[in-house]
Each structure stands twice: as C-alpha cells, then as structure tokens.
Design an enzyme around this catalytic site. Sequence first.
Site, mmCIF file in Angstrom:
data_model
loop_
_atom_site.group_PDB
_atom_site.id
_atom_site.type_symbol
_atom_site.label_atom_id
_atom_site.label_comp_id
_atom_site.label_asym_id
_atom_site.label_seq_id
_atom_site.Cartn_x
_atom_site.Cartn_y
_atom_site.Cartn_z
ATOM 1 N N ASP A 54 0.907 -1.273 -0.002
ATOM 2 C CA ASP A 54 -0.099 -0.093 -0.075
ATOM 3 C C ASP A 54 0.853 1.250 -0.033
ATOM 4 O O ASP A 54 1.272 1.643 0.839
ATOM 5 C CB ASP A 54 -0.777 -0.044 1.161
ATOM 6 C CG ASP A 54 -1.961 1.168 1.200
ATOM 7 O OD1 ASP A 54 -2.230 1.578 0.094
ATOM 8 O OD2 ASP A 54 -2.254 1.753 2.191
ATOM 9 N N GLU A 84 -2.748 -2.207 -5.161
ATOM 10 C CA GLU A 84 -4.071 -1.485 -5.247
ATOM 11 C C GLU A 84 -3.863 -0.537 -6.591
ATOM 12 O O GLU A 84 -2.829 0.070 -6.556
ATOM 13 C CB GLU A 84 -4.382 -0.641 -4.232
ATOM 14 C CG GLU A 84 -5.983 -0.081 -4.272
ATOM 15 C CD GLU A 84 -6.539 0.562 -3.075
ATOM 16 O OE1 GLU A 84 -7.125 0.006 -2.070
ATOM 17 O OE2 GLU A 84 -5.832 1.844 -2.645
ATOM 18 N N ASP A 123 -2.464 1.345 6.823
ATOM 19 C CA ASP A 123 -1.882 1.022 5.805
ATOM 20 C C ASP A 123 -1.187 -0.455 5.822
ATOM 21 O O ASP A 123 -1.150 -1.001 4.563
ATOM 22 C CB ASP A 123 -0.512 1.858 5.779
ATOM 23 C CG ASP A 123 -0.865 3.343 5.844
ATOM 24 O OD1 ASP A 123 -1.130 4.023 5.080
ATOM 25 O OD2 ASP A 123 -1.046 3.821 7.377
#
Length: 187
Positions: free
Chosen positions: A7, A67, A140
Amino acid sequence: MIVLGVDPGSRKTGYGVIAEAEGRLSVLGCGLIRPAASGTLHERIGQLCSGLEEVIANMKPEAVALETAFVGRNVRSALILGQVRGAVLATVIKLGLPVREYAPREIKLAVTGTGAARKEQVASMLPRLLGLEEAPKPLDVTDALGIAYCDLSRGASLTGHCGMTGSGKSRSKGWAAFVDAHPELLA
C-alpha cells in the site's frame, strides 16, 4: 505461493506478506516502511525503494500485488502517489517479480464480501481470515494485507491476474466478439 501486498505512500508504505500452502494462508510478516519525514520527496522515494528491496530480500515473495491508482480531489496528492507507485513498480520489476493490481472495490469485496466496505471493516475481517489475534495497525498495514489476500483468494497465483489466463491475456474476446456472438440481445 508467497505474495507481498504493498500500500504505497510517500510518508509511509504498508506491506503485508501472506503465504498460501495447501489451501492454508499464513501471515509471514507485515509492517511499515517509513522514509525520513524531513527528506525531500525524491529522498523519501529513494528510502522507500531501499526499504522495499530489503522486505523483498527478507520475505522472498513470488509476486507483488498493489491497489490500482485512483484519483481523489487533490491533484497534487495524486501526482505524488503516482510517483511513489511508479518507483514501487520499477523496484519490483527490476527484481524480476510479477506485479498484479486490483481495484479498491475488488480488494474490499474479496476481504469483506462487499466492495463498498470501509477500511475499518477490512481491518476487522482480516484477523478472522488470516488467523490473527488482532488487526495489525495502522490501516496502511491492513490495507497491504488485504491486497495480498485479494491476490491469493482470487487465484491470481495460478492465473496471472484476476480474470485473466496465465498468458496475461483476457479470457474475454472483447465487446465486439460478444455482440457478434449474441446479436439477439441487441434487438
């Protein structure tokens, strides 16, 4: 299969490493890579890449999952995140690891059963799915574990990407082929 979920962020980058063996998932490690807060963006990106290389060397993942980028209202933040993501991708590719990306809704759906889940809902589900006593902090880190979980739960380790074959090409022949195969639906 061992997957590293990342992330990315310019101030802190979460990571989570999950191993899958014989249908069982286990967390091998997770945490934050925190570049020095006082450095320039370029210095922080360099420190992030060094930290990521260290995580990869220690955890030995076979693939990395991220992502997909999304654009919020703050254009400056989006540009900075784009630079960070680019550096992460370059680091991973340089090390010869395959990279897979998932939309935020796809990750939330894999972890919680709904693509509209909040970050806190993802964090509360992960301990149940991964056999953890509690959710790692901060968000996170749980986001990174969720990304790795999505990759493994979607069978990407076997197919190369969610919804794609091992060749990396979509199983679908595209919209035109669908229309040609089903003209009755257009009437």
